[in-house]
Motif scaffolding. Structure first.
Motif, short mmCIF file in Angstrom:
data_model
loop_
_atom_site.label_atom_id
_atom_site.label_comp_id
_atom_site.label_asym_id
_atom_site.label_seq_id
_atom_site.Cartn_x
_atom_site.Cartn_y
_atom_site.Cartn_z
N LYS A 37 0.87 -1.19 0.00
CA LYS A 37 0.00 0.00 0.00
C LYS A 37 0.89 1.22 0.00
O LYS A 37 1.82 1.31 0.81
CB LYS A 37 -0.86 0.06 1.28
N GLY A 39 0.90 5.27 0.51
CA GLY A 39 0.14 6.40 1.02
C GLY A 39 1.02 7.60 1.21
O GLY A 39 2.12 7.68 0.65
N LEU A 41 2.69 10.62 4.00
CA LEU A 41 3.12 10.91 5.36
C LEU A 41 3.21 12.42 5.48
O LEU A 41 3.85 13.07 4.67
CB LEU A 41 4.51 10.29 5.57
N GLU A 43 4.13 15.33 8.36
CA GLU A 43 4.56 15.64 9.71
C GLU A 43 4.58 17.15 9.87
O GLU A 43 5.01 17.87 8.96
CB GLU A 43 5.94 15.04 9.99
N ARG B 4 6.40 -1.12 7.81
CA ARG B 4 5.96 0.23 7.49
C ARG B 4 7.20 1.06 7.18
O ARG B 4 8.15 1.05 7.97
CB ARG B 4 5.22 0.83 8.68
N LEU B 6 8.55 4.86 6.35
CA LEU B 6 8.29 6.28 6.36
C LEU B 6 9.38 6.97 5.56
O LEU B 6 10.57 6.80 5.87
CB LEU B 6 8.29 6.83 7.80
N ILE B 7 9.00 7.69 4.54
CA ILE B 7 9.97 8.32 3.65
C ILE B 7 9.76 9.83 3.72
O ILE B 7 8.63 10.32 3.54
CB ILE B 7 9.78 7.82 2.20
N ARG B 8 10.83 10.55 3.99
CA ARG B 8 10.74 12.01 4.20
C ARG B 8 11.82 12.70 3.39
O ARG B 8 12.90 12.16 3.19
CB ARG B 8 11.06 12.37 5.64
N LYS B 37 6.20 18.84 6.67
CA LYS B 37 6.96 17.98 5.75
C LYS B 37 6.00 16.97 5.15
O LYS B 37 5.24 16.33 5.88
CB LYS B 37 8.04 17.19 6.50
N VAL B 38 6.06 16.83 3.85
CA VAL B 38 5.23 15.84 3.18
C VAL B 38 6.13 14.74 2.63
O VAL B 38 7.10 15.02 1.92
CB VAL B 38 4.40 16.48 2.05
N GLY B 39 5.81 13.54 2.97
CA GLY B 39 6.58 12.40 2.50
C GLY B 39 5.66 11.28 2.04
O GLY B 39 4.49 11.51 1.77
N ARG B 40 6.19 10.08 2.00
CA ARG B 40 5.41 8.93 1.54
C ARG B 40 5.40 7.86 2.61
O ARG B 40 6.31 7.75 3.44
CB ARG B 40 5.98 8.35 0.24
N LEU B 41 4.34 7.07 2.54
CA LEU B 41 4.16 5.96 3.45
C LEU B 41 3.99 4.71 2.60
O LEU B 41 3.16 4.69 1.70
CB LEU B 41 2.88 6.21 4.27
N VAL B 42 4.81 3.71 2.86
CA VAL B 42 4.65 2.43 2.15
C VAL B 42 4.49 1.35 3.20
O VAL B 42 5.32 1.24 4.11
CB VAL B 42 5.87 2.13 1.24
N GLU B 43 3.43 0.58 3.09
CA GLU B 43 3.24 -0.55 4.00
C GLU B 43 3.16 -1.82 3.16
O GLU B 43 2.52 -1.83 2.10
CB GLU B 43 1.98 -0.35 4.84
N LEU B 60 12.08 2.12 -3.23
CA LEU B 60 11.02 2.87 -2.54
C LEU B 60 11.39 4.32 -2.29
O LEU B 60 10.53 5.20 -2.34
CB LEU B 60 10.67 2.18 -1.22
#
Lengths: 78, 78
Positions: A37, A39, A41, A43, B4, B6-8, B37-43, B60
């Motif tokens: 998935k 999505g 992030l 912060e 999970r 978290l990419i920033r 800060k806007v980043g991406r979330l990959v699960e 990723l």
């Protein structure tokens, strides 16, 4: 305070980015990867973390197709 | 297991999405918001979580401009 917002495609909503990443990982030779998935992030530093869900509803997420989760983090510095 | 990621954007790298979100939140009347800060979330479900950092390096994330953090989650179901 620092708030972390995790935004994900809702269950049952098509996630083409996730599908593409899953195929790409498999092509690169990574085995045993599924349910990918993708999505967003976000912060941010906020004075009032109680307002973050409203920020999600109004701007950060699209509640029709995305779920969001807000985590308020302890400030490590200062 | 569920991983999970978290990419920033790296510290010091321009984050135009974060700046745009910060301006938009202020325009909407949210006060006291900064450092967005806007980043991406990959699960993803993976058989071997030890390989996730390599997945980040190769696909990723963009290690030149992004930091990533891998969190391995306990499986709640099954």
């Amino acid at each position: 305070m620092t708030a972390r917002v995790l935004i994900r495609p809702k269950e049952g909503i098509l996630d083409p980015s996730g599908q593409a990443v899953e195929r790409a990982l498999t092509s690169l030779g990574f085995q045993g990867v599924s349910e990918v998935k993708v999505g967003r992030l976000v912060e941010l530093e906020v004075d009032d973390p109680a307002r973050v869900p409203e920020m999600c509803e109004r701007l950060l997420a699209n509640p029709l197709i995305e779920d969001y989760e807000v985590v308020v983090l302890e400030d490590v510095a200062g």
